[in-house]
Scaffold this motif. Structure first.
Motif, PDB file in Angstrom:
ATOM      1  N   GLU A 144      86.551  19.721  48.855  1.00  0.00           N
ATOM      2  CA  GLU A 144      87.213  20.460  47.781  1.00  0.00           C
ATOM      3  C   GLU A 144      86.238  20.593  46.619  1.00  0.00           C
ATOM      4  O   GLU A 144      85.306  19.797  46.460  1.00  0.00           O
ATOM      5  CB  GLU A 144      88.483  19.740  47.348  1.00  0.00           C
ATOM      6  N   GLU A 145      86.458  21.602  45.785  1.00  0.00           N
ATOM      7  CA  GLU A 145      85.474  21.973  44.764  1.00  0.00           C
ATOM      8  C   GLU A 145      85.099  20.798  43.875  1.00  0.00           C
ATOM      9  O   GLU A 145      83.932  20.618  43.527  1.00  0.00           O
ATOM     10  CB  GLU A 145      86.017  23.126  43.921  1.00  0.00           C
ATOM     11  N   ALA A 146      86.054  19.962  43.510  1.00  0.00           N
ATOM     12  CA  ALA A 146      85.765  18.846  42.605  1.00  0.00           C
ATOM     13  C   ALA A 146      84.825  17.830  43.223  1.00  0.00           C
ATOM     14  O   ALA A 146      84.148  17.089  42.509  1.00  0.00           O
ATOM     15  CB  ALA A 146      87.072  18.161  42.188  1.00  0.00           C
ATOM     16  N   LEU A 147      84.756  17.788  44.552  1.00  0.00           N
ATOM     17  CA  LEU A 147      83.915  16.804  45.232  1.00  0.00           C
ATOM     18  C   LEU A 147      82.633  17.406  45.789  1.00  0.00           C
ATOM     19  O   LEU A 147      81.889  16.735  46.511  1.00  0.00           O
ATOM     20  CB  LEU A 147      84.705  16.140  46.357  1.00  0.00           C
ATOM     21  N   ALA A 148      82.354  18.669  45.473  1.00  0.00           N
ATOM     22  CA  ALA A 148      81.139  19.326  45.954  1.00  0.00           C
ATOM     23  C   ALA A 148      79.973  19.005  45.035  1.00  0.00           C
ATOM     24  O   ALA A 148      80.092  19.059  43.803  1.00  0.00           O
ATOM     25  CB  ALA A 148      81.350  20.832  46.028  1.00  0.00           C
ATOM     26  N   GLY A 149      78.830  18.656  45.621  1.00  0.00           N
ATOM     27  CA  GLY A 149      77.617  18.419  44.838  1.00  0.00           C
ATOM     28  C   GLY A 149      76.901  19.727  44.567  1.00  0.00           C
ATOM     29  O   GLY A 149      76.581  20.475  45.499  1.00  0.00           O
ATOM     30  N   ALA A 182      69.609  14.184  50.922  1.00  0.00           N
ATOM     31  CA  ALA A 182      70.695  14.994  50.360  1.00  0.00           C
ATOM     32  C   ALA A 182      71.594  15.448  51.493  1.00  0.00           C
ATOM     33  O   ALA A 182      71.120  15.885  52.548  1.00  0.00           O
ATOM     34  CB  ALA A 182      70.143  16.201  49.604  1.00  0.00           C
ATOM     35  N   GLY A 183      72.887  15.348  51.289  1.00  0.00           N
ATOM     36  CA  GLY A 183      73.847  15.780  52.286  1.00  0.00           C
ATOM     37  C   GLY A 183      74.196  17.242  52.093  1.00  0.00           C
ATOM     38  O   GLY A 183      73.333  18.109  52.051  1.00  0.00           O
ATOM     39  N   TYR A 184      75.487  17.534  51.963  1.00  0.00           N
ATOM     40  CA  TYR A 184      75.940  18.913  51.797  1.00  0.00           C
ATOM     41  C   TYR A 184      75.879  19.285  50.324  1.00  0.00           C
ATOM     42  O   TYR A 184      76.857  19.152  49.578  1.00  0.00           O
ATOM     43  CB  TYR A 184      77.356  19.063  52.352  1.00  0.00           C
ATOM     44  N   GLU A 185      74.707  19.744  49.888  1.00  0.00           N
ATOM     45  CA  GLU A 185      74.470  20.105  48.496  1.00  0.00           C
ATOM     46  C   GLU A 185      74.233  21.604  48.368  1.00  0.00           C
ATOM     47  O   GLU A 185      73.741  22.263  49.299  1.00  0.00           O
ATOM     48  CB  GLU A 185      73.246  19.361  47.953  1.00  0.00           C
ATOM     49  N   ALA A 226      80.167  12.045  45.238  1.00  0.00           N
ATOM     50  CA  ALA A 226      81.559  12.333  44.899  1.00  0.00           C
ATOM     51  C   ALA A 226      81.689  13.467  43.893  1.00  0.00           C
ATOM     52  O   ALA A 226      82.428  13.380  42.918  1.00  0.00           O
ATOM     53  CB  ALA A 226      82.253  11.067  44.377  1.00  0.00           C
ATOM     54  N   GLY A 227      80.969  14.569  44.153  1.00  0.00           N
ATOM     55  CA  GLY A 227      81.093  15.737  43.298  1.00  0.00           C
ATOM     56  C   GLY A 227      80.279  15.685  42.029  1.00  0.00           C
ATOM     57  O   GLY A 227      80.608  16.376  41.057  1.00  0.00           O
ATOM     58  N   THR A 228      79.225  14.906  42.006  1.00  0.00           N
ATOM     59  CA  THR A 228      78.334  14.919  40.841  1.00  0.00           C
ATOM     60  C   THR A 228      77.639  16.276  40.763  1.00  0.00           C
ATOM     61  O   THR A 228      77.125  16.781  41.758  1.00  0.00           O
ATOM     62  CB  THR A 228      77.301  13.788  40.939  1.00  0.00           C
ATOM     63  N   VAL A 275      71.642  11.871  47.449  1.00  0.00           N
ATOM     64  CA  VAL A 275      72.316  12.889  46.646  1.00  0.00           C
ATOM     65  C   VAL A 275      73.352  13.583  47.524  1.00  0.00           C
ATOM     66  O   VAL A 275      73.014  14.171  48.551  1.00  0.00           O
ATOM     67  CB  VAL A 275      71.317  13.920  46.088  1.00  0.00           C
ATOM     68  N   GLY A 276      74.625  13.518  47.118  1.00  0.00           N
ATOM     69  CA  GLY A 276      75.663  14.243  47.832  1.00  0.00           C
ATOM     70  C   GLY A 276      76.364  13.404  48.873  1.00  0.00           C
ATOM     71  O   GLY A 276      76.234  12.180  48.929  1.00  0.00           O
TER      72      GLY A 276
END
Length: 740
Positions: free
Chosen positions: A412-417, A442-445, A382-384, A404-405
């Motif tokens: 959206e930028e706040a939710l991007a890892g 890891a997903g979309y990191e 969740a955007g860590t 991770v991710g």
């Protein structure tokens, strides 16, 4: 009488003021800042109150609440040794963050080993006449795991059931009579465990009608082709697909309880029955079952450190519900009775984890210990951002170690890892129960670093970065600039677990700037029963990656795989390996300067291998191959599949004879040589079976199919080595190695 005149008083006042100023300067900062050292609070397993001192420690929540009152200084919460039994997770949020340059640290007290535990002890065991022991389980969820004196027990399981008996359809499955399920006392406590390629399914039986079984919903619909939400549009790995080979085993029935170390849960009586291992006495043993799911949740906090904490016996309840475990890939599942059509996996569900960080910033986890878990170890989601898990250990986990991710390609930028780090960790024996899980996912990191980790004994892939396959909604994503470097991955894609189509390092998606470098990969898919198990697997849409200076040995199939024509512009260079691989697929993908077909690792490769991982460890030395310079021949040639392909240093090329009586393949070593081992690598179709390995001094018979490889240990002197079928058939081989 006043000795000073009124005229003298101003001078005296000025003198006193000057003296006071001098004293203030000599004394240092104002008194208000003299107490700006860190505030240290103490917690203990049975702590209480709000004093939080060494002598009168608080509970974890008490220490947290007191820490929130501290301002203008660093805060330390030190946990004393012991087990912190959790019936719900400890929750930290933005109020628990470091502020204005100050830090907040939750750490083990010096010399302490605190453990947050979601476990529930089972006591009051009574012995049964058949040697089993039974204990009542208090109200709560159904136990899915049991640990006795720190060792994992196994849910009682039966034999495999082939697809022609346990025939799966959208509605259910046949086989209730042949398997004996029709006669079980509580068949609706049992689950079917099914493995199809890279997927894993666990669905509970809900009913019987004649020979037919039905299963919990939506588990069965999500595991079968009963919904178009099951995965990529081309996918054919559901339980009712052509690739379904049957049930791996049914589990959790008292009729299956026949091996020491097994247990069974009876939902009607709310009891656990266990068959002890040798030397176990349940009157004295410590039996624990995971009960609480999450142990620590960090939501929206920043500038926070966790150091030296332990996590144990966290539960993962979803598989025991009607949702079950409809595996999709890497330990993520399809849940819900309905939802959006999602062939790119955007709405798949991660497993429950002992530690979850959501939307964290500058969260540091170091020297943590994750063990005996019913689900995963840790999740950063969740955007860590700008957060790390380092120098931690993950051992004996039912699911994966680290996630991770997320699975949204363009969040959206706040939710991007972004800029997260996973380094110097050890992962051993993860995916014990859900064998499709990976070690580190890891997903979309973006700008992720996975560096100097050691991963060992995993059922499926080791490190997996990226998501989405080649689905339209996933072709443009935030994936970029990731680094998978200097990791040690050994004994992954373990054959006994029946998970296929993966690799030690696995990638998905276009990832500009991503580098896979300096890793040591050994025995991925080794000993396989089919041509499967890659070293580095650039799957599907993987594009714009660099693979360089890795050491990859003893893999079941390709040391590097880039098969898809839409995985483009990948560069593979300067790697060391004992086999070869087909050319890369995709526009602009190149292999250059690689050292392939080695039967000895050069010094630089050995240095790379030894320095990889969380700590220095030796590399497996390759053994010289005497067959490499020999003269091969075979009884006949099927097309261009000549005998020489078995000594070309490439386990991806095959020889093949015609189908005939006593078909054979042979190598002449040129002169008598001392031989200690012969490796027989079967071909792509696993053709060679029931064969003799003959030297000048004797014969060893191999029953069943040759593996990749089958090892024949012997001590002899011979000039010739022959692989000969004992009946009518073909001999087809990828490689034969003869070691001195």
């Amino acid at each position: 009488m006043n000795r000073f005149t009124a005229a003298a008083r101003p001078a005296v006042t000025a003198l006193l003021a000057a003296a006071l100023l001098l004293l203030t300067l000599l004394a240092g900062p104002p008194l208000a800042h003299a107490d700006s050292g860190p505030r240290t609070l103490y917690a203990a397993p049975h702590g209480q109150g709000d004093t939080c001192t060494r002598a009168r420690p608080c509970s974890l929540e008490g220490a947290r609440d007191e820490a929130r009152t501290v301002t203008g200084r660093d805060t330390r919460v030190l946990l004393r040794s012991g087990t912190y039994a959790r019936t719900e997770p400890l929750r930290l949020d933005a109020r628990d963050s470091g502020r204005e340059g100050h830090t907040v640290t939750w750490a083990a007290a010096p010399g302490a080993r605190p453990v947050l535990s979601g476990g529930r002890a089972l006591t009051g065991w009574s012995r049964n006449g058949d040697g089993t022991w039974t204990a009542d389980v208090p109200d709560g969820g159904a136990p899915r795991q049991l640990f006795v004196d720190g060792e994992r027990a196994v849910r009682a399981r039966g034999a495999a059931c082939a697809a022609d008996v346990c025939d799966a359809t959208k509605e259910g499955m046949s086989g209730a009579r042949a398997t004996g399920i029709a006669d079980w006392r509580r068949p609706t406590d049992a689950e079917a465990v099914i493995r199809v390629r890279w997927r894993n399914y666990h669905c509970r039986v809900t009913g019987l009608s004649g020979d037919d079984l039905t299963f919990a919903q939506p588990c069965w619909t999500n595991s079968s082709s009963g919904t178009d939400r099951t995965g990529p549009s081309w996918d054919s790995t559901t339980v009712d697909s052509d690739r379904y080979a049957g049930v791996a085993f049914f589990e959790n029935a008292v009729e299956l309880l026949d091996k020491p170390g097994e247990f069974v849960w009876d939902s009607g009586a709310r009891t656990v029955t266990y068959l002890p291992r040798k030397g176990e006495d349940m009157r004295r043993a410590r039996a624990v079952t995971p009960h609480t799911e999450q142990l620590l949740v960090i939501d929206g906090a920043h500038d926070l450190t966790l150091a030296g904490l332990g996590f144990a016996h966290a539960a993962y309840r979803q598989p025991g519900t009607d949702e079950g475990y409809a595996g999709t890939q890497a330990g993520l599942t399809l849940t819900g009775a309905d939802g959006p059509v999602d062939h790119a996996g955007r709405h798949y569900t991660k497993p429950s984890a002992a530690l979850t960080v959501r939307g964290g910033r500058h969260i540091t986890v170091e020297r943590a210990r994750f063990t005996h878990l019913g689900g995963a170890g840790a999740i950063l989601e969740a955007g860590t951002k700008d957060s790390s898990i380092t120098r931690s250990s993950f051992t004996d986990l039912s699911s994966g170690a680290l996630y991770v991710g997320d699975t949204e390609p363009r969040p959206e930028e706040a939710l991007a890892g972004e800029r997260n780090t996973v380094s110097h960790n050890t992962v051993r024996e993860a995916g014990v129960e859900y064998t499709d899980a990976v070690g580190i996912w890891a997903g979309y990191e973006a700008e992720l670093t996975v560096d100097h980790n050691t991963l060992d004994h995993l059922p499926y892939s080791g490190v997996s970065v990226g998501w989405g396959w080649n689905q339209p909604e996933a072709r443009r994503s935030v994936l970029r600039d990731n680094k998978v470097t200097n990791n040690r991955l050994t004994h992954v894609m373990e054959v006994s677990h029946g998970q296929h189509d993966g690799g030690a390092v696995y990638t998905q998606g276009s990832q500009p700037g991503t580098v896979i470098s300096g890793n040591y990969i050994n025995r991925s898919g080794y000993g396989n029963t089919e041509r499967d198990g890659n070293g580095i697997y650039l799957d599907e849409q993987s594009s714009h990656l660099r693979v360089e200076r890795n050491v990859i040995t003893r893999v079941g199939y390709k040391w590097v795989s880039n098969w898809a024509d839409y995985g483009i512009e990948n560069t593979v260079s300067g790697n060391w390996t004992d086999t070869a691989a087909p050319d890369l697929g995709g526009r602009g993908s190149v292999m250059t300067g690689n050292h392939t077909g080695l039967d000895e690792l050069p010094a630089q490769a050995l240095r790379t291998a030894v320095s990889a991982g969380a700590g220095s460890a030796p590399a497996e030395h390759l053994r010289r191959d005497l067959a490499r310079t020999g003269t091969p021949s075979q009884s006949s040639d099927d097309g261009s599949a000549a005998a020489s392909r078995a000594i070309d240093g490439d386990t991806t090329t095959d020889t093949r004879t015609l189908r005939e009586e006593g078909a054979w393949w042979r190598v002449d070593l040129g002169r008598p040589r001392h031989v200690s081992r012969i490796e027989v690598w079967n071909d792509a179709s696993m053709t060679t079976a029931d064969f003799d390995v003959t030297t000048d001094t004797g014969t060893v018979h191999v029953t069943g199919e040759a593996l990749r490889p089958t090892l024949v240990e012997l001590a002899c002197t011979t000039r010739h080595v022959t692989i000969k079928a004992t009946g009518t058939g073909r001999v087809a081989l990828a490689q034969v190695l003869v070691h001195p």
